[in-house]
Design a protein around this motif. Structure first.
Motif, PDB file in Angstrom:
ATOM      1  N   ARG A 316      14.007  14.629  -9.186  1.00 32.21           N
ATOM      2  CA  ARG A 316      13.870  16.034  -8.764  1.00 32.21           C
ATOM      3  C   ARG A 316      12.691  16.770  -9.387  1.00 32.21           C
ATOM      4  O   ARG A 316      12.364  17.864  -8.951  1.00 32.21           O
ATOM      5  N   GLU A 353      20.392   9.033   0.450  1.00 32.82           N
ATOM      6  CA  GLU A 353      19.898  10.313   0.945  1.00 32.82           C
ATOM      7  C   GLU A 353      18.934  10.158   2.115  1.00 32.82           C
ATOM      8  O   GLU A 353      18.383  11.149   2.586  1.00 32.82           O
ATOM      9  N   THR A 354      18.724   8.946   2.578  1.00 33.76           N
ATOM     10  CA  THR A 354      17.858   8.702   3.736  1.00 33.76           C
ATOM     11  C   THR A 354      18.739   8.605   4.968  1.00 33.76           C
ATOM     12  O   THR A 354      19.592   7.726   5.063  1.00 33.76           O
ATOM     13  N   TRP A 401      10.288  12.176  -3.772  1.00 36.28           N
ATOM     14  CA  TRP A 401       9.526  13.313  -3.250  1.00 36.28           C
ATOM     15  C   TRP A 401       8.986  13.032  -1.852  1.00 36.28           C
ATOM     16  O   TRP A 401       8.865  13.951  -1.023  1.00 36.28           O
ATOM     17  N   GLN A 403      10.574  11.380   0.497  1.00 36.25           N
ATOM     18  CA  GLN A 403      11.679  11.655   1.418  1.00 36.25           C
ATOM     19  C   GLN A 403      11.881  13.156   1.596  1.00 36.25           C
ATOM     20  O   GLN A 403      12.128  13.636   2.704  1.00 36.25           O
ATOM     21  N   LYS A 404      11.793  13.891   0.502  1.00 36.30           N
ATOM     22  CA  LYS A 404      11.952  15.343   0.582  1.00 36.30           C
ATOM     23  C   LYS A 404      10.824  15.962   1.416  1.00 36.30           C
ATOM     24  O   LYS A 404      11.057  16.838   2.256  1.00 36.30           O
ATOM     25  N   ASN A 405       9.595  15.489   1.217  1.00 39.33           N
ATOM     26  CA  ASN A 405       8.435  16.076   1.891  1.00 39.33           C
ATOM     27  C   ASN A 405       8.392  15.775   3.389  1.00 39.33           C
ATOM     28  O   ASN A 405       7.758  16.507   4.147  1.00 39.33           O
ATOM     29  N   ASP A 408      13.551  14.570   4.973  1.00 43.77           N
ATOM     30  CA  ASP A 408      14.778  13.783   4.825  1.00 43.77           C
ATOM     31  C   ASP A 408      15.266  13.997   3.391  1.00 43.77           C
ATOM     32  O   ASP A 408      15.125  15.081   2.853  1.00 43.77           O
ATOM     33  N   GLY A 409      15.839  12.998   2.783  1.00 43.09           N
ATOM     34  CA  GLY A 409      16.241  13.140   1.399  1.00 43.09           C
ATOM     35  C   GLY A 409      17.423  14.062   1.201  1.00 43.09           C
ATOM     36  O   GLY A 409      17.394  14.975   0.375  1.00 43.09           O
ATOM     37  N   ARG A 410      18.478  13.842   1.957  1.00 43.65           N
ATOM     38  CA  ARG A 410      19.679  14.661   1.808  1.00 43.65           C
ATOM     39  C   ARG A 410      20.912  13.773   1.996  1.00 43.65           C
ATOM     40  O   ARG A 410      20.957  12.944   2.914  1.00 43.65           O
TER      41      ARG A 410
END
Length: 534
Positions: A316, A353-354, A401, A403-405, A408-410
């Motif tokens: 994170r 998280e993908t 990061w 995945q977040k960007n 996705d990533g949740r």
């Protein structure tokens, strides 16, 4: 008896079948190649022999001149060889399955190989196969697969082993592909030095790791280390005196470009900056320091609280927070291998998280990197292992990061129907596997969590996950990444290792599938009389 001789000692019942297998693979005939494999399995041919012959057949045609190409001004990625990686996973998966299904992982490998030839031309739709899916089919007969790098004879060097390994690494670094391959063949000729030589091969793959991922599709996601590991494991099982085809398929590629060492350079400098607490200067550094080697001997595990806090930083926060925390843990006596166990749990978390089936490219490769590094730690006493821990942490941070960007990533877990809490463990397990085959990741993870909460037997779950991953074909990642996660579940001593099982459920269900992904399993079931697969 060497496998090459064993394959010839029964005349047409063996050598003739392998000749037919080669003909069908080079004709890109999945069904015909599979039928040859069924005949070999019925003939009782041993798995190491079949793996050796499969690698011998595809090896010349699964190299590329470069792992990147520029087509009319656009940079494109040219994939690494999944044929070899699927073969490696087969070695392990076959041991986890019921006896009547133990041949299924090899069936998936053979099914894929005809589609994995000549990736270079597939990418520009000049040849059919896995990487030409979605493109307009060619009207004419496909060209023969191309050999981009011819096989070579060994080249011997003189001097101490460390000097010879450094000479080889320099050739790799400079991209002198054939010369590096010839030297590697020469290094492998001394049996007493083979373990050190193979360790250096895997090390050369592990340090080749690109330093960015967001909005890139041309990247080096640790694939050379996976190919090197496959080379080591397959060659060891086959026997090195009979495994030249494996070296040709796996060792030659290590010098093929592009080569990326900036992440590993950062890892080297972390030793000086954080652990030695010295200023980095322009003087040339070399080797592993006394303090670095001493820290490699640390063995204290992280507490659950420490592990959670560490992963919160790695997943994170931005650089350099995770580098500082990793260094603090090492200086506090925490073991590098124990820290790597925690990083594997973190890589599993990113898989969980993908959600989008097209977004697993970075997250699945990051997990495989952490898995390969764990295997490297357990297999070799290489002096640079501590630096590679920083590389793995960097890859995981970049992975999270990325995945977040991309949006996705949740984490998302579906709600189970009313009454699920009253189901038996057998019913919960059946629902889990059915949801995987239905490609419903959130539902599958929800059922798996319910099974684990009911104190369901983990080994039964491992066997069922291995079997289900082997049923879902048309891309070796279906079984290869599952094998990595299940392997680590057996070895990982960190907190919450059940997360590895849940990540295996999520990836197997949600990773992108192609065509009729159950076809190979059904064909194998019908041919070999396995009703549960047919």
């Amino acid at each position: 008896m060497p496998l090459a001789e064993a394959a010839n000692d029964r005349g047409a019942s063996a050598r003739g079948l392998y000749d037919k297998l080669e003909d069908r693979i080079l004709a890109r005939d999945q069904v015909g190649a599979s039928e040859c494999y069924y005949d070999l399995a019925r003939d009782g041919r041993p798995l190491p022999e079949m793996l050796r012959e499969a690698v011998r057949i595809h090896g010349p045609y699964t190299h590329v001149p470069y792992h990147e190409r520029i087509d009319d001004g656009f940079v494109n990625f040219v994939n690494n060889d999944h044929c070899l990686l699927s073969a490696r996973a087969t070695l392990h998966l076959s041991k986890w399955l019921p006896a009547e299904m133990a041949g299924l992982p090899m069936a998936q490998t053979i099914w894929y190989i005809p589609t994995g030839l000549d990736i270079w031309n597939q990418k520009i739709n000049k040849a059919p196969g896995h990487y030409a899916r979605g493109m307009a089919p060619q009207k004419n007969a496909p060209p023969k697969p191309v050999v981009h790098w011819p096989d070579q004879e060994p080249e011997r060097l003189d001097g101490p082993l460390r000097d010879r390994l450094d000479q080889w690494m320099t050739l790799v670094h400079r991209g002198r592909v054939l010369e590096a391959y010839r030297v590697f063949l020469g290094l492998m000729q001394n049996k007493s030095e083979r373990k050190a030589v193979l360790a250096e091969l895997v090390f050369a793959g592990l340090i080749d790791l690109q330093d960015r991922a967001f909005l890139n599709r041309s990247y080096t996601t640790g694939h050379k280390s996976y190919r090197a590991r496959a080379t080591v494991e397959l060659g060891t099982v086959i026997g090195w005196d009979d495994a030249h085809a494996v070296l040709y398929a796996g060792a030659l590629d290590i010098a093929v470009g592009p080569r990326w060492y900036s992440t590993y350079e950062m890892a080297c400098n972390c030793i000086t900056h954080y652990l030695e607490q010295q200023k980095i200067s322009a003087i040339p550094y070399a080797g592993a320091s006394a303090k670095e080697l001493a820290l490699l001997k640390n063995s204290e595990p992280l507490t659950a609280t420490e592990a959670e806090a560490f992963l919160e930083i790695v997943l994170r926060q931005h650089e350099p927070a995770y580098l500082e925390e990793l260094s603090r843990l090492l200086l506090a006596g925490k073991g590098p291998r124990q820290i790597l166990d925690v990083l594997q749990v973190g890589a599993a978390q990113v898989l969980l998280e993908t959600q989008d089936s097209l977004n697993f490219s970075i997250s699945q490769h990051c997990y495989e990197y952490c898995n390969t590094l764990g295997w490297f730690y357990d297999s070799f006493e290489h002096p640079q292992r501590l630096k590679l821990l920083y590389s793995a942490a960097s890859f995981l941070n970049r992975n999270a990061w990325h995945q977040k960007n991309i949006g996705d990533g949740r984490a998302y877990v579906a709600e189970l129907p009313a009454g699920a809490e009253r189901m038996s463990e057998v019913q919960l397990l059946e629902h889990t596997m059915a949801a995987i085959v239905a490609l419903d990741g959130p539902q599958a993870v929800a059922w798996a969590k319910a099974y684990l909460a009911s104190s369901g037997d983990r080994q039964t779950l491992v066997q069922q996950l291995a079997l289900t991953a082997c049923r879902l074909g048309n891309d070796p990642h279906n079984q290869e990444i599952a094998q990595c996660l299940l392997e680590d579940y057996a070895k990982n001593r960190s907190f919450d290792r059940d997360r590895l099982l849940l990540a295996c459920v999520q990836h197997t269900a949600a990773h992108r599938k192609y065509g009729d992904f159950l076809e190979c399993g059904r064909r194998y079931g019908r041919a070999m009389g396995v009703a549960a697969l047919a």
